[in-house]
Every structure is written in C-alpha cells, then in structure tokens.
Design a protein around this motif. Structure first.
Motif, PDB file in Angstrom:
ATOM      1  N   GLY A  77       0.831  -1.202   0.000  1.00  0.00           N
ATOM      2  CA  GLY A  77       0.000   0.000   0.000  1.00  0.00           C
ATOM      3  C   GLY A  77       0.861   1.244   0.000  1.00  0.00           C
ATOM      4  N   GLU A  78       0.449   2.271   0.747  1.00  0.00           N
ATOM      5  CA  GLU A  78       1.235   3.505   0.775  1.00  0.00           C
ATOM      6  C   GLU A  78       1.053   4.244   2.095  1.00  0.00           C
ATOM      7  N   LEU A  79       2.075   5.034   2.430  1.00  0.00           N
ATOM      8  CA  LEU A  79       2.001   5.945   3.567  1.00  0.00           C
ATOM      9  C   LEU A  79       2.067   7.366   3.008  1.00  0.00           C
ATOM     10  N   ALA A  80       1.019   8.143   3.244  1.00  0.00           N
ATOM     11  CA  ALA A  80       1.013   9.546   2.818  1.00  0.00           C
ATOM     12  C   ALA A  80       1.474  10.392   4.003  1.00  0.00           C
ATOM     13  N   VAL A  81       2.669  10.993   3.872  1.00  0.00           N
ATOM     14  CA  VAL A  81       3.234  11.792   4.962  1.00  0.00           C
ATOM     15  C   VAL A  81       2.610  13.176   4.939  1.00  0.00           C
ATOM     16  N   ASP A  82       2.141  13.634   6.098  1.00  0.00           N
ATOM     17  CA  ASP A  82       1.505  14.944   6.220  1.00  0.00           C
ATOM     18  C   ASP A  82       2.464  16.020   5.706  1.00  0.00           C
ATOM     19  N   GLY A  83       2.056  16.741   4.664  1.00  0.00           N
ATOM     20  CA  GLY A  83       2.888  17.802   4.100  1.00  0.00           C
ATOM     21  C   GLY A  83       4.100  17.299   3.347  1.00  0.00           C
ATOM     22  N   GLY A  84       4.111  15.991   3.015  1.00  0.00           N
ATOM     23  CA  GLY A  84       5.294  15.447   2.336  1.00  0.00           C
ATOM     24  C   GLY A  84       4.929  14.454   1.254  1.00  0.00           C
ATOM     25  N   ALA A  85       5.830  13.538   1.047  1.00  0.00           N
ATOM     26  CA  ALA A  85       5.703  12.576  -0.049  1.00  0.00           C
ATOM     27  C   ALA A  85       4.742  11.442   0.308  1.00  0.00           C
ATOM     28  N   THR A  86       4.361  10.681  -0.705  1.00  0.00           N
ATOM     29  CA  THR A  86       3.646   9.429  -0.494  1.00  0.00           C
ATOM     30  C   THR A  86       4.634   8.289  -0.728  1.00  0.00           C
ATOM     31  N   ILE A  87       4.780   7.433   0.284  1.00  0.00           N
ATOM     32  CA  ILE A  87       5.801   6.381   0.253  1.00  0.00           C
ATOM     33  C   ILE A  87       5.141   5.049  -0.109  1.00  0.00           C
ATOM     34  N   PRO A  88       5.558   4.438  -1.250  1.00  0.00           N
ATOM     35  CA  PRO A  88       5.009   3.114  -1.581  1.00  0.00           C
ATOM     36  C   PRO A  88       5.532   2.063  -0.591  1.00  0.00           C
ATOM     37  N   ILE A  89       4.621   1.216  -0.096  1.00  0.00           N
ATOM     38  CA  ILE A  89       4.991   0.141   0.836  1.00  0.00           C
ATOM     39  C   ILE A  89       4.875  -1.187   0.094  1.00  0.00           C
ATOM     40  N   VAL A  90       5.974  -1.942   0.061  1.00  0.00           N
ATOM     41  CA  VAL A  90       6.011  -3.172  -0.745  1.00  0.00           C
ATOM     42  C   VAL A  90       5.836  -4.443   0.085  1.00  0.00           C
ATOM     43  N   ASN A  91       5.921  -4.319   1.424  1.00  0.00           N
ATOM     44  CA  ASN A  91       5.746  -5.493   2.283  1.00  0.00           C
ATOM     45  C   ASN A  91       5.543  -5.000   3.717  1.00  0.00           C
ATOM     46  N   THR A  92       5.006  -5.883   4.560  1.00  0.00           N
ATOM     47  CA  THR A  92       4.816  -5.564   5.970  1.00  0.00           C
ATOM     48  C   THR A  92       5.261  -6.773   6.780  1.00  0.00           C
ATOM     49  N   VAL A  93       6.095  -6.530   7.792  1.00  0.00           N
ATOM     50  CA  VAL A  93       6.632  -7.634   8.609  1.00  0.00           C
ATOM     51  C   VAL A  93       6.647  -7.226  10.080  1.00  0.00           C
ATOM     52  N   TYR A  94       6.712  -8.240  10.946  1.00  0.00           N
ATOM     53  CA  TYR A  94       6.947  -7.961  12.364  1.00  0.00           C
ATOM     54  C   TYR A  94       8.416  -7.646  12.592  1.00  0.00           C
ATOM     55  N   ASP A  95       8.692  -6.725  13.499  1.00  0.00           N
ATOM     56  CA  ASP A  95      10.049  -6.516  13.986  1.00  0.00           C
ATOM     57  C   ASP A  95      10.407  -7.699  14.902  1.00  0.00           C
ATOM     58  N   ALA A  96      11.664  -7.784  15.321  1.00  0.00           N
ATOM     59  CA  ALA A  96      12.130  -8.927  16.121  1.00  0.00           C
ATOM     60  C   ALA A  96      11.322  -9.087  17.407  1.00  0.00           C
ATOM     61  N   ASP A  97      10.762  -8.001  17.935  1.00  0.00           N
ATOM     62  CA  ASP A  97      10.008  -8.084  19.199  1.00  0.00           C
ATOM     63  C   ASP A  97       8.603  -8.671  19.021  1.00  0.00           C
ATOM     64  N   ARG A  98       8.169  -8.878  17.757  1.00  0.00           N
ATOM     65  CA  ARG A  98       6.838  -9.416  17.435  1.00  0.00           C
ATOM     66  C   ARG A  98       5.715  -8.513  17.939  1.00  0.00           C
ATOM     67  N   GLN A  99       6.039  -7.268  18.302  1.00  0.00           N
ATOM     68  CA  GLN A  99       5.057  -6.327  18.827  1.00  0.00           C
ATOM     69  C   GLN A  99       4.989  -5.079  17.951  1.00  0.00           C
TER      70      GLN A  99
END
Ligand code: ZN
Length: 236
Positions: free
Chosen positions: A46-68
């Motif tokens: 998907g994408e992250l639209a930064v307030d007053g900035g760019a729209t960042i394409p997101i190509v994957n989503t994962v857990y960090d090592a903490d699983r939180q």
C-alpha cells in the motif's frame, strides 16, 4: 509497539498514524491497518502519505524482532519519514480483499478435508493447504463440497481464549506445523458459524458468501501421506 487495527476490523482500509521510527528495515507506526506477514498470509502492500510530504510506496509488511512492532517496508530508494511525523497508512485493498477471501476459503477447505494441516499459503485470490492424508482425493468432489459451504454464507467471527483454555482443547489446533502463538496470555480464535473454529491471526471476510466461486485446480501427492490441494477464486 504497534496497535493492530486489522485484527478487529479487517475491512478498514486506512488510518491516521504517527511514525515511531524509520530505518533501513522499515517504518514503524503507532497503529496500522497493514497485516504483517505470518500464518501463511503475505504482508500487505500500500502507501504511507506523509503529512505535508511525499507518499511512500509500501512493498511489504513484517513484524520486527520483538513481534510487537510492525514494520512497513518502503520501496527501494523511498525517502524515510522522521519520527513523530503524521501519516495516513492506506493498504492496497484489492490485493488484501483477494487474500481475505482466499484465507477464509482455506478454513472451509480444512472442513471439507478434515485431516491435519501440515502447511499452507494464502495468495491473491488463490491458495493451498497441505494435508497429512493417505486417501485418494477426488478434485470435483472436493470442489463441490467447498462451494456448498461457501454458499451457506455463514458469518465469520472471532473470540479470544486464554493459553490455558487452548492447552485444555488441543483438538482446536488443525495446523501441525504452525503452532498458535502462546505466551501472550490469550489466543485469537476464528469461528465460522457451525462449521469451523481454530486459532488464527489472519484476515478473513465477514461471511463465507463473499468468497465467491472457488475452483480446485490441483491435488498433488507430495509423498505417501501428504496431499497438496490448490484453489483459485473466480473474479468478483
Ligand atoms: Zn485464518
């Protein structure tokens, strides 16, 4: 730690959120609608639209090592937002909905074929399960039964139980290779009314009718006691 909005509402397509940190591994938000890879289901795009900035394409989503903490993996070369930045996080809904339909269809496939599940994966409007099963399976028969269950339009819901309750009911666990995450004190059960109840962290449709028509495209013998069943969903 990231609040997981997709857990209670898989249909939520976007949310306002705040950046906790952003580094080469990904962008962490305080809350998200993005599903992180796990349980055989791929991470959202998907994408992250930064307030007053760019729209960042997101190509994957994962857990960090903490699983939180959930990391939104940006496309190569994308500029990273600063900690504290306000964003709107928006998933690729078409892709996600195809996965929700496929994931729910795999639950029903495990009802049609009541054998222990040894593996599986959810794709975009398609998926597969591996069964610990010696029987010869009839493709047309499996497909017919699967579509009968879909047509019941049964509601899909969730509830939470304690680790102790799950330990006391081992028959709830169909998946031998993927143990449900214990240790957090509670486990999420996904219930398809009168049909199926099992621990699962993935995203599902609200009623089985939303799956649409399913085809069983292949039943493969992967060894004497392993059967791999592939399904594909028709376009909506
Ligand atoms: Zn599931």
């Amino acid at each position: 730690m990231t609040e997981t909005l997709f857990r209670d509402d898989a249909y939520r397509k976007e949310t306002a959120a705040t950046v906790i940190f952003a580094d080469a591994r990904g962008i962490a938000l305080d809350r998200t609608v993005f599903y992180p890879r796990g349980g055989g289901q791929p991470g959202d795009q998907g994408e992250l639209a930064v307030d007053g900035g760019a729209t960042i394409p997101i190509v994957n989503t994962v857990y960090d090592a903490d699983r939180q903490t959930i990391l939104h993996v940006p496309a190569d070369g994308a500029a990273l937002p600063a900690p504290g930045a306000a964003v709107v996080a928006r998933i690729d809904w078409r892709m996600r909905y195809g996965r929700m339909r496929a994931h729910t269809a795999l639950h029903l496939l495990s009802v049609v074929l009541p054998y222990p599940v040894t593996g599986g994966s959810v794709g975009d409007a398609e998926g597969r399960l591996d069964f610990d099963c010696e029987a010869t399976l009839d493709k047309a028969e499996v497909e017919r039964k699967l579509n009968e269950l879909i047509a019941l339009d049964a509601p899909v819901g969730q509830r939470w139980i304690s680790d102790e309750e799950l330990d006391a009911n081992p028959a709830l666990v169909k998946t031998m290779s993927v143990k449900p995450p214990l240790g957090s004190g509670r486990v999420r059960l996904v219930a398809i009314e009168n049909l199926d109840l099992q621990p699962c962290g993935g995203t599902h449709v609200a009623r089985t009718g939303e799956i649409g028509r399913a085809s069983v495209t292949q039943i493969e013998k992967k060894g004497r006691i392993n059967r791999r069943v592939r399904i594909v969903l028709s376009e909506l």
